[in-house]
Scaffold this motif. Structure first.
Motif, PDB file in Angstrom:
ATOM      1  N   GLU A  20       0.831  -1.212   0.000  1.00  0.00           N
ATOM      2  CA  GLU A  20       0.000   0.000   0.000  1.00  0.00           C
ATOM      3  C   GLU A  20       0.866   1.262   0.000  1.00  0.00           C
ATOM      4  O   GLU A  20       0.594   2.212  -0.731  1.00  0.00           O
ATOM      5  N   VAL A  21       1.900   1.268   0.829  1.00  0.00           N
ATOM      6  CA  VAL A  21       2.786   2.437   0.904  1.00  0.00           C
ATOM      7  C   VAL A  21       3.558   2.604  -0.403  1.00  0.00           C
ATOM      8  O   VAL A  21       3.705   3.729  -0.914  1.00  0.00           O
ATOM      9  N   SER A  22       4.031   1.497  -0.962  1.00  0.00           N
ATOM     10  CA  SER A  22       4.751   1.554  -2.251  1.00  0.00           C
ATOM     11  C   SER A  22       3.871   2.142  -3.339  1.00  0.00           C
ATOM     12  O   SER A  22       4.313   2.979  -4.133  1.00  0.00           O
ATOM     13  N   GLU A  23       2.608   1.721  -3.359  1.00  0.00           N
ATOM     14  CA  GLU A  23       1.679   2.243  -4.372  1.00  0.00           C
ATOM     15  C   GLU A  23       1.445   3.740  -4.181  1.00  0.00           C
ATOM     16  O   GLU A  23       1.334   4.494  -5.149  1.00  0.00           O
ATOM     17  N   ALA A  24       1.366   4.157  -2.915  1.00  0.00           N
ATOM     18  CA  ALA A  24       1.210   5.592  -2.635  1.00  0.00           C
ATOM     19  C   ALA A  24       2.430   6.367  -3.132  1.00  0.00           C
ATOM     20  O   ALA A  24       2.291   7.409  -3.786  1.00  0.00           O
ATOM     21  N   LEU A  25       3.618   5.835  -2.858  1.00  0.00           N
ATOM     22  CA  LEU A  25       4.847   6.503  -3.290  1.00  0.00           C
ATOM     23  C   LEU A  25       4.922   6.602  -4.810  1.00  0.00           C
ATOM     24  O   LEU A  25       5.304   7.628  -5.375  1.00  0.00           O
ATOM     25  N   ARG A  26       4.534   5.514  -5.481  1.00  0.00           N
ATOM     26  CA  ARG A  26       4.591   5.493  -6.956  1.00  0.00           C
ATOM     27  C   ARG A  26       3.513   6.372  -7.584  1.00  0.00           C
ATOM     28  O   ARG A  26       3.649   6.801  -8.729  1.00  0.00           O
ATOM     29  N   SER A  27       2.442   6.616  -6.862  1.00  0.00           N
ATOM     30  CA  SER A  27       1.321   7.381  -7.422  1.00  0.00           C
ATOM     31  C   SER A  27       1.684   8.840  -7.653  1.00  0.00           C
ATOM     32  O   SER A  27       1.018   9.551  -8.403  1.00  0.00           O
ATOM     33  N   GLY A  28       2.751   9.308  -6.961  1.00  0.00           N
ATOM     34  CA  GLY A  28       3.112  10.713  -7.079  1.00  0.00           C
ATOM     35  C   GLY A  28       2.355  11.589  -6.102  1.00  0.00           C
ATOM     36  O   GLY A  28       2.559  12.805  -6.047  1.00  0.00           O
ATOM     37  N   TRP A  29       1.449  10.972  -5.331  1.00  0.00           N
ATOM     38  CA  TRP A  29       0.682  11.734  -4.341  1.00  0.00           C
ATOM     39  C   TRP A  29       1.027  11.203  -2.957  1.00  0.00           C
ATOM     40  O   TRP A  29       0.590  10.128  -2.579  1.00  0.00           O
ATOM     41  N   ILE A  30       1.824  11.969  -2.197  1.00  0.00           N
ATOM     42  CA  ILE A  30       2.279  11.456  -0.899  1.00  0.00           C
ATOM     43  C   ILE A  30       1.777  12.266   0.300  1.00  0.00           C
ATOM     44  O   ILE A  30       1.830  11.803   1.423  1.00  0.00           O
ATOM     45  N   THR A  31       1.301  13.508   0.060  1.00  0.00           N
ATOM     46  CA  THR A  31       0.706  14.261   1.169  1.00  0.00           C
ATOM     47  C   THR A  31      -0.804  14.025   1.178  1.00  0.00           C
ATOM     48  O   THR A  31      -1.275  13.067   0.565  1.00  0.00           O
ATOM     49  N   THR A  32      -1.566  14.858   1.882  1.00  0.00           N
ATOM     50  CA  THR A  32      -3.021  14.630   1.976  1.00  0.00           C
ATOM     51  C   THR A  32      -3.645  14.573   0.592  1.00  0.00           C
ATOM     52  O   THR A  32      -3.509  15.515  -0.194  1.00  0.00           O
ATOM     53  N   GLY A  33      -4.304  13.471   0.301  1.00  0.00           N
ATOM     54  CA  GLY A  33      -4.892  13.291  -1.024  1.00  0.00           C
ATOM     55  C   GLY A  33      -5.924  12.185  -1.030  1.00  0.00           C
ATOM     56  O   GLY A  33      -6.623  11.966  -0.036  1.00  0.00           O
ATOM     57  N   PRO A  34      -6.021  11.427  -2.132  1.00  0.00           N
ATOM     58  CA  PRO A  34      -7.100  10.443  -2.285  1.00  0.00           C
ATOM     59  C   PRO A  34      -7.086   9.338  -1.234  1.00  0.00           C
ATOM     60  O   PRO A  34      -8.153   8.876  -0.808  1.00  0.00           O
ATOM     61  N   ARG A  35      -5.919   8.878  -0.819  1.00  0.00           N
ATOM     62  CA  ARG A  35      -5.880   7.796   0.175  1.00  0.00           C
ATOM     63  C   ARG A  35      -6.363   8.276   1.548  1.00  0.00           C
ATOM     64  O   ARG A  35      -7.038   7.538   2.264  1.00  0.00           O
ATOM     65  N   THR A  36      -6.013   9.504   1.895  1.00  0.00           N
ATOM     66  CA  THR A  36      -6.499  10.056   3.172  1.00  0.00           C
ATOM     67  C   THR A  36      -8.015  10.166   3.144  1.00  0.00           C
ATOM     68  O   THR A  36      -8.691   9.816   4.125  1.00  0.00           O
ATOM     69  N   LYS A  37      -8.553  10.632   2.020  1.00  0.00           N
ATOM     70  CA  LYS A  37     -10.013  10.777   1.904  1.00  0.00           C
ATOM     71  C   LYS A  37     -10.703   9.409   1.974  1.00  0.00           C
ATOM     72  O   LYS A  37     -11.765   9.261   2.584  1.00  0.00           O
ATOM     73  N   GLU A  38     -10.090   8.412   1.349  1.00  0.00           N
ATOM     74  CA  GLU A  38     -10.636   7.050   1.388  1.00  0.00           C
ATOM     75  C   GLU A  38     -10.583   6.499   2.815  1.00  0.00           C
ATOM     76  O   GLU A  38     -11.537   5.859   3.292  1.00  0.00           O
ATOM     77  N   PHE A  39      -9.493   6.738   3.492  1.00  0.00           N
ATOM     78  CA  PHE A  39      -9.330   6.286   4.878  1.00  0.00           C
ATOM     79  C   PHE A  39     -10.402   6.924   5.769  1.00  0.00           C
ATOM     80  O   PHE A  39     -11.006   6.254   6.607  1.00  0.00           O
ATOM     81  N   GLU A  40     -10.649   8.210   5.574  1.00  0.00           N
ATOM     82  CA  GLU A  40     -11.701   8.906   6.346  1.00  0.00           C
ATOM     83  C   GLU A  40     -13.064   8.250   6.120  1.00  0.00           C
ATOM     84  O   GLU A  40     -13.820   8.041   7.078  1.00  0.00           O
ATOM     85  N   LYS A  41     -13.364   7.917   4.863  1.00  0.00           N
ATOM     86  CA  LYS A  41     -14.658   7.272   4.556  1.00  0.00           C
ATOM     87  C   LYS A  41     -14.787   5.934   5.282  1.00  0.00           C
ATOM     88  O   LYS A  41     -15.846   5.607   5.822  1.00  0.00           O
ATOM     89  N   LEU A  42     -13.702   5.163   5.278  1.00  0.00           N
ATOM     90  CA  LEU A  42     -13.739   3.845   5.913  1.00  0.00           C
ATOM     91  C   LEU A  42     -13.816   3.953   7.442  1.00  0.00           C
ATOM     92  O   LEU A  42     -14.491   3.146   8.090  1.00  0.00           O
ATOM     93  N   ILE A  43     -13.147   4.948   8.014  1.00  0.00           N
ATOM     94  CA  ILE A  43     -13.259   5.187   9.463  1.00  0.00           C
ATOM     95  C   ILE A  43     -14.719   5.478   9.814  1.00  0.00           C
ATOM     96  O   ILE A  43     -15.265   4.945  10.788  1.00  0.00           O
ATOM     97  N   SER A  44     -15.358   6.322   9.006  1.00  0.00           N
ATOM     98  CA  SER A  44     -16.777   6.643   9.225  1.00  0.00           C
ATOM     99  C   SER A  44     -17.648   5.391   9.146  1.00  0.00           C
ATOM    100  O   SER A  44     -18.562   5.211   9.962  1.00  0.00           O
TER     101      SER A  44
END
Length: 402
Positions: A20-44
């Protein structure tokens, strides 16, 4: 018996977190972005709430909600004397007065009768602590704040909408816990979780805040306040600014910097998939500990019952009738056998910072009594069955010679 090395609370990392972390690093998006938003949805989804916000710590979550609520100088915030500093320090950060309540006799929870007495016309928030992953008695907490509703003086629209002292749960330990058929996260008005490295579910550092709907308050507006507070008061996040030509932004207020990154969220996304099994494993270890210690002269934290289920974060044991010196001796002897133990917690009135604020442990005899003979045994998902038996054998051997 061969010597084993049992750490207290190592992070439980697998290949899925690495991927998961490798994919985030390769995505070019490492600060607050789509994964953080997805994580928030799942926490909810996990907490059965409409919204949640992820930040860089549970401390940030607690401080920012105090700021959103408008808590500041002249206000009082009540919490337990038996907790970690973060629960109280955030009140200091916003300039309000910390009020501490002693625990009930032979309990790690605050004395709810003393809580009622502590509420004044200056009280804006009460912060219970779900210690070790066990959810507090929120029926009694809400009864306490309702009992003193007539004293409450709202200072802004959000306080007016709530209409009483706000209940903000320090649930740093309790993600995944249940109480009276509800998930921790949907019980208090606001709930702060920690995803620090030693927690059940980790993002290395990190935290989340959930909240119940407030009549008359728009959830999107509330979410937006956390975005503004956690990202310099900037009215566009980095994701919005990536739209071609959309560079321009405004600074609404000189705010703070405590956002969660997509690298952290990536760890959390992998951990969430594994979390039901991790909770199950913690329960098995707790039940084994409970069974092994049932005939010893100890008191253990009650993690499971008909109407509640803990997240199984910490295994707290009280050595009944013993004192600090004896407890410390047990911890040293366990360490000599390769087993790392801990103490949760040294009450805040014993700490230099809180002594300087005028707190005196003599005013909190029940909290001191809990602390003086408390030992926390290792409890984590990296423990094998053999590790658990090693801890039990050595602990029982040591405490029977006291």
């Amino acid at each position: 018996m061969n010597m084993r090395k049992i750490p207290f609370s190592p992070p439980d990392m697998t290949e899925s977190e690495v991927i998961e972390v490798s994919e985030a690093l390769r995505s070019g998006w490492i600060t607050t972005g789509p994964r953080t938003k997805e994580f928030e949805k799942l926490i909810s989804m996990c907490c059965q709430t409409e919204k949640s916000v992820c930040l860089n710590s549970a401390t940030a979550c607690m401080e920012l909600i105090l700021r959103v609520l408008g808590v500041g100088p002249g206000d009082e915030v009540i919490t337990s004397a038996y907790t970690y500093t973060a629960t109280a320090s955030v009140t200091c950060h916003v300039g309000a007065k910390v009020v501490m309540v002693d625990t009930a006799p032979d309990s790690f929870e605050m004395d709810y009768e003393k809580l009622v007495d502590a509420i004044t016309e200056h009280t804006k928030v009460v912060m219970p602590v779900d210690l070790g992953g066990v959810v507090c008695d929120y029926d009694k907490i809400f009864a306490a704040v309702e009992n003193k509703r007539h004293l409450f003086k709202p200072a802004n629209d959000i306080q007016k909408a709530i209409g009483r002292v706000v209940v903000l749960a320090d649930a740093a330990h309790a993600f995944g816990a249940q109480w009276h058929g509800k998930m921790c996260g949907e019980i208090a008005d606001f709930t702060s979780f920690s995803f620090h490295a030693v927690k059940n579910l980790t993002t290395a550092e990190g935290g989340a805040l959930t909240w119940r709907p407030i009549k008359g308050m728009d959830n999107e507006w509330l979410y937006k306040q956390f975005q503004l507070l956690s990202l310099h008061g900037q009215n566009k996040d980095a994701l919005a600014k990536t739209k071609l030509g959309a560079w321009e932004y405004d600074i609404i207020a000189p705010n703070y910097k405590c956002n969660m990154t997509d690298i952290m969220a990536a760890i959390g996304l992998a951990q969430l998939k594994r979390y039901p099994e991790m909770l199950r494993r913690r329960r098995l270890i707790i039940e084994r500990y409970n069974d092994a210690l049932k005939d010893c002269n100890v008191q253990v934290l009650n993690h499971y019952g008909e109407d509640h289920s803990s997240s199984g974060h910490l295994y707290l044991v009280r050595l009944l009738g013993k004192d600090c010196e004896c407890r410390n001796n047990v911890i040293e002897k366990m360490a000599e056998r390769g087993i790392a133990c801990n103490v949760h917690y040294k009450p805040l009135p014993m700490m230099t910072a809180y002594k300087a604020l005028g707190f005196d442990i003599n005013d909190y005899p029940n909290a001191y009594n809990q602390y003086r003979n408390e030992v926390t045994l290792p409890l984590h998902t990296c423990l094998s069955d053999e590790d658990v038996e090693y801890v039990i054998t050595n602990f029982k051997e040591i405490i029977t010679t006291l």
